[in-house]
Design a protein around this motif. Structure first.
Motif, PDB file in Angstrom:
ATOM      1  N   HIS A   1       0.869  -1.175   0.000  1.00  0.00           N
ATOM      2  CA  HIS A   1       0.000   0.000   0.000  1.00  0.00           C
ATOM      3  C   HIS A   1       0.904   1.222   0.000  1.00  0.00           C
ATOM      4  O   HIS A   1       2.039   1.163   0.469  1.00  0.00           O
ATOM      5  CB  HIS A   1      -0.980   0.009   1.187  1.00  0.00           C
ATOM      6  N   THR A   2       0.396   2.294  -0.568  1.00  0.00           N
ATOM      7  CA  THR A   2       1.215   3.490  -0.700  1.00  0.00           C
ATOM      8  C   THR A   2       0.362   4.734  -0.569  1.00  0.00           C
ATOM      9  O   THR A   2      -0.865   4.676  -0.696  1.00  0.00           O
ATOM     10  CB  THR A   2       1.949   3.493  -2.065  1.00  0.00           C
TER      11      THR A   2
ATOM     12  N   GLU B   1      -8.534   5.417   6.187  1.00  0.00           N
ATOM     13  CA  GLU B   1      -8.055   4.344   7.064  1.00  0.00           C
ATOM     14  C   GLU B   1      -6.840   4.706   7.900  1.00  0.00           C
ATOM     15  O   GLU B   1      -6.631   4.149   8.952  1.00  0.00           O
ATOM     16  CB  GLU B   1      -7.800   3.062   6.283  1.00  0.00           C
ATOM     17  N   HIS B   2      -6.027   5.637   7.454  1.00  0.00           N
ATOM     18  CA  HIS B   2      -4.885   6.078   8.250  1.00  0.00           C
ATOM     19  C   HIS B   2      -5.126   7.450   8.878  1.00  0.00           C
ATOM     20  O   HIS B   2      -4.248   8.009   9.500  1.00  0.00           O
ATOM     21  CB  HIS B   2      -3.614   6.138   7.388  1.00  0.00           C
ATOM     22  N   GLY B   3      -6.305   8.005   8.691  1.00  0.00           N
ATOM     23  CA  GLY B   3      -6.621   9.322   9.227  1.00  0.00           C
ATOM     24  C   GLY B   3      -6.594  10.380   8.143  1.00  0.00           C
ATOM     25  O   GLY B   3      -6.249  10.101   6.987  1.00  0.00           O
ATOM     26  N   PRO B   4      -6.933  11.602   8.504  1.00  0.00           N
ATOM     27  CA  PRO B   4      -6.967  12.689   7.512  1.00  0.00           C
ATOM     28  C   PRO B   4      -5.596  12.940   6.889  1.00  0.00           C
ATOM     29  O   PRO B   4      -4.575  12.856   7.556  1.00  0.00           O
ATOM     30  CB  PRO B   4      -7.403  13.909   8.340  1.00  0.00           C
ATOM     31  N   GLY B   5      -5.593  13.220   5.606  1.00  0.00           N
ATOM     32  CA  GLY B   5      -4.357  13.568   4.920  1.00  0.00           C
ATOM     33  C   GLY B   5      -3.584  12.396   4.346  1.00  0.00           C
ATOM     34  O   GLY B   5      -2.523  12.590   3.773  1.00  0.00           O
ATOM     35  N   PHE B   6      -4.095  11.178   4.498  1.00  0.00           N
ATOM     36  CA  PHE B   6      -3.404  10.015   3.951  1.00  0.00           C
ATOM     37  C   PHE B   6      -4.174   9.510   2.741  1.00  0.00           C
ATOM     38  O   PHE B   6      -5.368   9.267   2.818  1.00  0.00           O
ATOM     39  CB  PHE B   6      -3.282   8.896   4.991  1.00  0.00           C
ATOM     40  N   ALA B   7      -3.472   9.356   1.646  1.00  0.00           N
ATOM     41  CA  ALA B   7      -4.087   8.927   0.392  1.00  0.00           C
ATOM     42  C   ALA B   7      -3.633   7.498   0.093  1.00  0.00           C
ATOM     43  O   ALA B   7      -2.827   7.259  -0.794  1.00  0.00           O
ATOM     44  CB  ALA B   7      -3.712   9.877  -0.730  1.00  0.00           C
ATOM     45  N   THR B   8      -4.155   6.544   0.854  1.00  0.00           N
ATOM     46  CA  THR B   8      -3.716   5.151   0.758  1.00  0.00           C
ATOM     47  C   THR B   8      -4.426   4.419  -0.370  1.00  0.00           C
ATOM     48  O   THR B   8      -5.649   4.434  -0.468  1.00  0.00           O
ATOM     49  CB  THR B   8      -3.973   4.410   2.082  1.00  0.00           C
TER      50      THR B   8
ATOM     51  N   PHE C   1      -7.502  -1.701  -4.115  1.00  0.00           N
ATOM     52  CA  PHE C   1      -8.503  -0.899  -3.408  1.00  0.00           C
ATOM     53  C   PHE C   1      -7.978   0.514  -3.197  1.00  0.00           C
ATOM     54  O   PHE C   1      -6.870   0.695  -2.695  1.00  0.00           O
ATOM     55  CB  PHE C   1      -8.818  -1.548  -2.055  1.00  0.00           C
ATOM     56  N   ASP C   2      -8.787   1.490  -3.556  1.00  0.00           N
ATOM     57  CA  ASP C   2      -8.464   2.891  -3.312  1.00  0.00           C
ATOM     58  C   ASP C   2      -9.133   3.277  -2.000  1.00  0.00           C
ATOM     59  O   ASP C   2     -10.354   3.419  -1.929  1.00  0.00           O
ATOM     60  CB  ASP C   2      -8.978   3.750  -4.467  1.00  0.00           C
ATOM     61  N   ALA C   3      -8.338   3.429  -0.952  1.00  0.00           N
ATOM     62  CA  ALA C   3      -8.865   3.677   0.392  1.00  0.00           C
ATOM     63  C   ALA C   3      -8.931   5.161   0.744  1.00  0.00           C
ATOM     64  O   ALA C   3      -9.191   5.510   1.889  1.00  0.00           O
ATOM     65  CB  ALA C   3      -8.017   2.937   1.415  1.00  0.00           C
TER      66      ALA C   3
END
Length: 190
Positions: free
Chosen positions: A147-148, A174-181, A167-169
């Protein structure tokens, strides 16, 4: 048992399995990425491998740390890293179905694919990912997962050139605001 990848020259760089002498250089690349690229710094829950690079990557026969060093000398500077661990994604923070699809033991997780900004666009990440995929296949892993954060410049186009999006999360946070996982699987050579 399986063999570690043979070193590969890439222009003025050498991509090879890390040695104990590379630990500090690899750790520097990783920490600089957390602070300078990601902007959130070291997070103990996510980055324990960076504290114990040697124990995490250099002692397990199914784990791997690749480094790219600049220059022909063995003491060349580490400018890029790629790690491979014998584990799948954890739930939480990742969706349960992803953790079930990529179980630990049969899944190799690609981590710490980082290249210092001044050394990008030379094929280092692509070479390291290919070498990690070859290693995973030789070690009889069923899949190679990662994942990146696709907000990092160039991340999404690069991963889409070598992997399949699972999967575009970004909408789940899933990691909180500001994370584009975004989650990916890399095909293994057979």
């Amino acid at each position: 048992m399986h063999d570690f990848p043979s070193p590969r020259p890439v222009g003025p760089y050498l991509v090879r399995p890390a040695t104990p002498e590379d630990v500090e250089g690899a750790r520097s690349v990783m920490l600089d990425t957390f602070y300078r690229e990601f902007g959130y710094g070291y997070v103990p829950a996510w980055h324990a491998d960076v504290v114990d690079v040697r124990g995490t990557y250099l002692t397990g026969p199914r784990h791997l740390l690749l480094v790219a060093v600049h220059g022909d000398a063995p003491e060349g500077k580490v400018v890029a890293t790629t790690g491979l661990l014998s584990r799948g994604p954890a739930h939480p923070p990742h969706p349960r179905w992803i953790a079930e699809r990529y179980p630990s033991g049969s899944t190799a997780q690609l981590v710490r694919v980082y290249v210092r900004p001044g050394h990008r666009r030379h094929g280092l990440a692509r070479t390291m990912v290919e070498m990690a995929a070859d290693f995973a296949a030789a070690a009889d892993y069923a899949s190679l997962y990662l994942h990146t954060n696709v907000d990092v410049p160039g991340a999404r186009p690069f991963w889409e050139s070598v992997a399949k999006e699972i999967f575009d999360a970004r909408s789940t946070g899933e990691h909180g605001p500001g994370f584009a996982t975004v989650h990916y699987e890399i095909p293994l050579p057979r």
